[in-house]
Design an enzyme around this catalytic site. Structure first.
Site, PDB file in Angstrom:
ATOM      1  CB  ILE A  41      -0.999   0.145   1.222  1.00 45.18           C
ATOM      2  CG1 ILE A  41      -1.777   1.408   1.305  1.00 45.18           C
ATOM      3  CG2 ILE A  41      -0.266  -0.091   2.571  1.00 45.18           C
ATOM      4  CD1 ILE A  41      -2.819   1.027   2.200  1.00 45.18           C
ATOM      5  CB  SER A  42       1.457   4.077  -2.255  1.00 41.61           C
ATOM      6  OG  SER A  42       1.620   3.111  -3.524  1.00 41.61           O
TER       7      SER A  42
END
Length: 213
Positions: free
Chosen positions: A63-64
């Protein structure tokens, strides 16, 4: 699926961190302030949900980092009612940010495990992309083009020509280009045949997978 006062307080702090790092788009900051990022992470990482860092999710993806999501969204320069194609649905967090801003979202995911998980999860928490596709992001979605913006959430070794072709005139492709380290690159379509290119510094992403079959 709780969203406590503690979580909300942590989100406010995260938004302040993003402001200090230079994010100025209020619609982006408001979306990040509203979305319970901890819902998008495995329970073991919930304490880290509002730290400005990337974290592992399923299928060897991440997840960025919130700053990266905010920066890419800001660079798109889209407004409520615009259409955006997202390449790399991942956890669904980037989709949720766009949807929270009133954007119509089309999204493609290459990893089947993630696609199945996220396509069930997003509607469950009230976020409904217009179209969610399991497929090859390098090809885009020509049948739904042109788009006001296209955002690529994985590192691309080169710029896929089909994505440029699927932009409206005036639309922007936001794509991290490079092998080990990526340069955040924005292509603005200025006419049917011309694109303007700008670069916005180094980032690190998991690689954008191409369908070799």
């Amino acid at each position: 699926m709780k969203d406590t006062f503690t979580h909300k307080g942590m989100r406010k702090k995260l938004v302040e961190t993003l402001r200090k790092k230079g994010i100025t788009n209020e619609a982006v900051l408001e979306a990040i302030n509203k979305i319970p990022r901890h819902w998008f992470m495995d329970s073991g990482f919930i304490d880290h949900a509002y730290v400005d860092k990337a974290f592992p999710i399923a299928a060897e993806q991440t997840i960025s980092q919130p700053y990266t999501v905010a920066r890419q969204t800001e660079l798109l320069e889209v407004e409520e009612g615009d259409t955006v194609l997202e390449i790399g649905t991942g956890s669904g967090y980037q989709s949720a940010v766009l949807l929270e801003m009133g954007i119509t979202v089309y999204t493609i995911e290459r990893q089947n495990e993630l696609f199945k998980k996220t396509s069930r999860f997003l509607p469950k928490i009230g976020y409904r992309p217009k179209k969610m596709v399991f497929g090859d992001g390098y090809k885009g979605l020509p049948e739904f083009a042109p788009f006001d913006g296209i955002v690529v959430t994985a590192g691309a070794p080169y710029v896929p020509k089909p994505l440029l072709a699927q932009l409206k005139v005036g639309g922007k492709l936001v794509i991290p280009v490079g092998e080990d380290v990526q340069i955040m690159t924005v292509f603005t379509r200025t006419s049917d045949t011309h694109f303007e290119k700008n670069e916005y510094g180094e980032f690190r992403f998991v690689p954008l997978l191409e369908d070799k079959n």
